[in-house]
Write an enzyme that holds these catalytic residues in place. Structure first.
Site, mmCIF file in Angstrom:
data_model
loop_
_atom_site.group_PDB
_atom_site.id
_atom_site.type_symbol
_atom_site.label_atom_id
_atom_site.label_comp_id
_atom_site.label_asym_id
_atom_site.label_seq_id
_atom_site.Cartn_x
_atom_site.Cartn_y
_atom_site.Cartn_z
ATOM 1 N N CYS A 53 0.819 -1.232 0.000
ATOM 2 C CA CYS A 53 0.000 0.000 0.000
ATOM 3 C C CYS A 53 0.844 1.270 0.000
ATOM 4 C CB CYS A 53 -0.930 -0.003 1.200
ATOM 5 S SG CYS A 53 -2.024 -1.411 1.188
ATOM 6 N N ASN A 110 -10.111 0.208 0.141
ATOM 7 C CA ASN A 110 -8.648 0.237 0.152
ATOM 8 C C ASN A 110 -8.135 -0.265 -1.196
ATOM 9 O OD1 ASN A 110 -5.933 -0.223 0.509
ATOM 10 N ND2 ASN A 110 -6.141 -1.220 2.516
ATOM 11 N N HIS A 142 -3.014 7.173 3.147
ATOM 12 C CA HIS A 142 -3.479 5.940 2.502
ATOM 13 C C HIS A 142 -4.902 5.648 2.976
ATOM 14 C CE1 HIS A 142 -3.973 1.942 1.162
ATOM 15 N NE2 HIS A 142 -3.732 1.368 2.326
HETATM 16 N N1 ACO Z 1 -18.201 -8.672 9.131
HETATM 17 C C1 ACO Z 1 -18.643 -9.019 10.352
HETATM 18 N N2 ACO Z 1 -17.800 -9.373 11.338
HETATM 19 C C2 ACO Z 1 -16.485 -9.377 11.087
HETATM 20 C C3 ACO Z 1 -15.968 -9.031 9.828
HETATM 21 C C4 ACO Z 1 -16.896 -8.659 8.822
HETATM 22 N N3 ACO Z 1 -16.492 -8.306 7.583
HETATM 23 N N4 ACO Z 1 -14.629 -9.123 9.882
HETATM 24 C C5 ACO Z 1 -14.308 -9.517 11.119
HETATM 25 N N5 ACO Z 1 -15.412 -9.678 11.850
HETATM 26 C C6 ACO Z 1 -15.543 -10.112 13.250
HETATM 27 C C7 ACO Z 1 -14.343 -10.897 13.683
HETATM 28 O O1 ACO Z 1 -14.483 -12.254 13.305
HETATM 29 C C8 ACO Z 1 -14.427 -10.712 15.188
HETATM 30 O O2 ACO Z 1 -15.392 -11.594 15.690
HETATM 31 P P1 ACO Z 1 -15.150 -12.353 17.094
HETATM 32 O O3 ACO Z 1 -15.026 -11.259 18.104
HETATM 33 O O4 ACO Z 1 -16.381 -13.170 17.228
HETATM 34 O O5 ACO Z 1 -13.882 -13.136 16.898
HETATM 35 C C9 ACO Z 1 -14.959 -9.297 15.350
HETATM 36 O O6 ACO Z 1 -15.552 -8.969 14.075
HETATM 37 C C10 ACO Z 1 -13.929 -8.272 15.687
HETATM 38 O O7 ACO Z 1 -12.810 -8.440 14.832
HETATM 39 P P2 ACO Z 1 -11.589 -7.471 14.904
HETATM 40 O O8 ACO Z 1 -10.575 -7.899 13.901
HETATM 41 O O9 ACO Z 1 -11.138 -7.295 16.316
HETATM 42 O O10 ACO Z 1 -12.276 -6.103 14.434
HETATM 43 P P3 ACO Z 1 -11.639 -4.681 14.388
HETATM 44 O O11 ACO Z 1 -12.459 -3.724 15.143
HETATM 45 O O12 ACO Z 1 -10.165 -4.667 14.649
HETATM 46 O O13 ACO Z 1 -11.825 -4.300 12.860
HETATM 47 C C11 ACO Z 1 -10.545 -4.210 10.835
HETATM 48 C C12 ACO Z 1 -11.212 -5.092 11.869
HETATM 49 C C13 ACO Z 1 -11.595 -3.366 10.155
HETATM 50 C C14 ACO Z 1 -9.836 -5.079 9.843
HETATM 51 C C15 ACO Z 1 -9.548 -3.265 11.559
HETATM 52 O O14 ACO Z 1 -8.721 -3.994 12.424
HETATM 53 C C16 ACO Z 1 -8.689 -2.530 10.596
HETATM 54 O O15 ACO Z 1 -9.168 -1.730 9.832
HETATM 55 N N6 ACO Z 1 -7.370 -2.766 10.656
HETATM 56 C C17 ACO Z 1 -6.472 -2.132 9.714
HETATM 57 C C18 ACO Z 1 -6.430 -2.986 8.529
HETATM 58 C C19 ACO Z 1 -5.933 -2.251 7.390
HETATM 59 O O16 ACO Z 1 -6.165 -1.083 7.251
HETATM 60 N N7 ACO Z 1 -5.223 -2.974 6.587
HETATM 61 C C20 ACO Z 1 -4.686 -2.459 5.445
HETATM 62 C C21 ACO Z 1 -3.580 -1.483 5.741
HETATM 63 S S1 ACO Z 1 -2.191 -1.787 4.856
HETATM 64 C C22 ACO Z 1 -2.714 -2.143 3.392
HETATM 65 O O17 ACO Z 1 -3.531 -1.422 2.937
HETATM 66 C C23 ACO Z 1 -2.259 -3.366 2.685
#
Ligand code: ACO
Length: 321
Positions: free
Chosen positions: A113, A278, A248
């Site tokens: 990214c 993204n 980003h």
């Molecule tokens: N729909 C419903 N539930 C979901 C989904 C979904 N799409 N995805 C995950 N969950 C659930 C998980 O299974 C988990 O359930 P559990 O508690 O029963 O185990 C719960 O939601 C919470 O999951 P978390 O991963 O803790 O959720 P979080 O609040 O951290 O959000 C997210 C997840 C959106 C991915 C966040 O962590 C994030 O944005 N991180 C940054 C990721 C990112 O930006 N990556 C790219 C950057 S670098 C690049 O671009 C390559």
């Protein structure tokens, strides 16, 4: 001193739109979950006959037209991408062919990214050395082909698209003031995609994106904020001098957190993640083009581009528009 100035911007997103409601039909997820955790409402998905170099060519033509530069005048094409249709030749070579940019040398940069910022930094240095006078810097990705559409943790986050800028060498105040790049391979396991060169395993490894979202989130906010301050300090400038920043576009919550850390109001943190999701290396040049064509930045404005991605990699460019 000679600077590389952004003389044109362009972007292209595929026609097909997939909304969160579309995802609800085949995935255990909801519009409410995706919007509240990420700010994403929809993403664009490339057609079966569209590759990253096709998206890039469309975006590039728009940037070239705005800059008034013909493809044959280009000295260099640098592409930030991790989703080219070939491991080799590079997407740069495919785009050179499609544009008819005969004179340009072309290559790809792999920084996930952060790819656009790493590509931009490369191009800026060629301009400074003097051998390159006109270059095309692109971020183009078809990330939707790299995710497992059964994995709700990753597939809801990504979209396809391309953005491009044309750089021209110029004396004066305007242009790219500095670029700042960082990597830390110790965090490689937080975000990765197995490649074709990986040693064979039993059972064979898939080639989907893997991510520890929570961990990535925390590191991203700190790295994106720190590198913004680093760029300002290197130029003797302050946060208050910024007209707008273009982080980003990974997640609206990350954008909000950076705004808070940098004391910038929401109007100064550009966001279009709701519409395009993204798009990895394409996210900053798409955002820049949307803002530029939308009249949000004017000549003389100070803007900052900052990216973060797999590697881990992160970086920034400070620009006097
Ligand atoms: N729909 C419903 N539930 C979901 C989904 C979904 N799409 N995805 C995950 N969950 C659930 C998980 O299974 C988990 O359930 P559990 O508690 O029963 O185990 C719960 O939601 C919470 O999951 P978390 O991963 O803790 O959720 P979080 O609040 O951290 O959000 C997210 C997840 C959106 C991915 C966040 O962590 C994030 O944005 N991180 C940054 C990721 C990112 O930006 N990556 C790219 C950057 S670098 C690049 O671009 C390559």
């Amino acid at each position: 001193m000679i600077k590389a100035r952004i003389a044109g911007t362009g972007s292209y997103v595929p026609e097909k739109v997939v909304t969160n409601f579309d995802l609800e039909k085949f995935l255990d997820t909801s519009d409410e979950w995706i919007v509240s955790r990420t700010g994403i409402h929809q993403r664009h998905v490339a057609a079966a006959d569209e590759n990253a170099s096709d998206l890039a060519t469309q975006a590039s033509r728009k940037a070239l037209e705005m800059a008034g530069v013909a493809p044959e005048e280009l000295d260099l094409i640098v592409v930030g991408t991790v989703t080219g249709e070939f491991t080799f030749p590079s997407s740069g070579c495919m785009i050179q062919k499609k544009l008819g940019a005969r004179k340009a040398f072309a290559f790809d940069v792999s920084a996930a990214c952060s790819g656009f910022i790493f590509a931009l930094s490369n191009a800026v240095n060629y301009h400074r050395l003097g051998g390159v006078k006109r270059s095309l810097v692109i971020g183009s990705e078809v990330m939707t082909r790299t995710v497992d559409w059964k994995d709700r943790n990753t597939c809801v986050l990504f979209g396809d698209g391309a953005g491009a800028v044309v750089l021209v060498s110029e004396e004066g105040e305007r242009g790219i003031l500095s670029t700042h790049l960082h990597s830390d391979g110790n965090f490689s396991e937080l975000l990765y995609q197995p490649g074709l060169g990986a040693s064979p395993t039993e059972p064979p490894q898939d080639h989907f994106v893997k991510m520890q979202g929570n961990e990535v989130f925390k590191v991203a906010v700190k790295a994106l904020s720190d590198v913004a301050l680093e760029a300002l300090e290197a130029n003797g400038l302050r946060k208050e001098d910024l007209k707008m920043i273009f982080p980003h576009q990974a997640n609206k919550r990350i954008l909000d957190a950076i705004g808070k850390r940098l004391d910038l109001g929401p109007e100064k943190v550009f966001s279009n993640v709701d519409q395009v999701a993204n798009t990895s290396a394409a996210s900053i040049p798409i955002a820049l083009d949307h803002a530029h064509r939308g009249g949000k930045i004017q000549p003389g404005d100070l803007i900052l581009l900052n990216a973060f991605g797999g590697g881990l990699t992160w970086g920034a460019a400070l620009v006097r528009w």
